[in-house]
Write an enzyme that holds these catalytic residues in place. Structure first.
Site, PDB file in Angstrom:
ATOM      1  N   ASP A 125       0.872  -1.162   0.000  1.00  0.00           N
ATOM      2  CA  ASP A 125       0.000   0.000   0.000  1.00  0.00           C
ATOM      3  C   ASP A 125       0.919   1.225   0.000  1.00  0.00           C
ATOM      4  OD1 ASP A 125      -2.313   1.664   0.437  1.00  0.00           O
ATOM      5  OD2 ASP A 125      -1.687   1.779   2.538  1.00  0.00           O
TER       6      ASP A 125
ATOM      7  N   ASP B 292      -0.065   5.042   0.955  1.00  0.00           N
ATOM      8  CA  ASP B 292      -0.251   6.042   2.016  1.00  0.00           C
ATOM      9  C   ASP B 292      -0.289   5.377   3.392  1.00  0.00           C
ATOM     10  OD1 ASP B 292      -0.434   7.963   0.016  1.00  0.00           O
ATOM     11  OD2 ASP B 292      -2.614   7.813  -0.109  1.00  0.00           O
TER      12      ASP B 292
HETATM   13 MG   LIG Z   1      -2.774   3.129   3.595  1.00  0.00          MG
END
Ligand SMILES: [Mg+2]
Ligand SMILES: [Zn+2]
Length: 179
Positions: free
Chosen positions: A6, A8
């Site tokens: 992922d 962020d």
């Molecule tokens: Mg995230």
């Protein structure tokens, strides 16, 4: 091994506010180095990121491209490489097949890298939807305590998911993986 990250809250700082420009995109301590270390240990790295800020009109694809050019430049400067970045630009109400917790972004990565399956791959995230997407795609899953990670860890106590390993951050995960 393929490591799907992922973005962020795993690679860059995230406090729940949308990151709308390259000026707001700040790597977490040790994360760029961790990606490079994975590459140097023979692993492949890809990214699967929900970016509904595009559908919400908060930023556009060129803004996102600028962030990813910055990321790629930082990683390549120290000898790493990100093989593919898959992002979902849709709104949660769009009902697309790619927004995590659905596994569509992971399948896009599988296709882009011409892999027969995602079995044995590792999905790393800070949110429950990352872990759910990883499990739906047949990956192993790991949670990091950066970004939303501590809240996610607390939530997992109430609603557990199978086989989730937890690390303080991406650097700690990579320390463990390549030890
Ligand atoms: Mg995230
Ligand atoms: Zn989507």
């Amino acid at each position: 091994m393929l490591i799907i990250l992922d973005r962020d809250g795993v690679i860059n700082a995230y406090d729940g506010h949308y990151i709308c420009s390259v000026d707001e995109w700040h790597p977490l301590p040790g994360s760029i180095d961790a990606i490079a270390r994975l590459c140097q240990a023979g692993h492949r790295v890809a990214i699967a990121t929900n970016q509904s800020g595009i559908a919400r009109g908060l930023y556009d694809v060129p803004d996102l491209d600028a962030m990813h050019q910055r990321l790629n430049a930082l990683v390549s400067a120290i000898g790493g490489r990100i093989d593919f970045i898959a992002y979902c630009p849709h709104h949660p109400d769009d009902g697309c097949d790619c927004r995590k917790p659905k596994p569509g972004l992971l399948y896009a990565i599988q296709q882009a890298l011409a892999l027969p399956s995602l079995a044995g791959s590792l999905m790393v995230g800070d949110s429950r939807k990352d872990l759910e997407a990883g499990l739906a795609g047949g990956c192993n899953v790991a949670l990091v305590r950066t970004g939303n990670g501590r809240d996610t860890e607390t939530h997992l106590l109430k609603r557990p998911l199978a086989g989730v390993r937890v690390f303080d951050d991406l650097a700690a995960l990579v320390d463990d993986l390549i030890a």
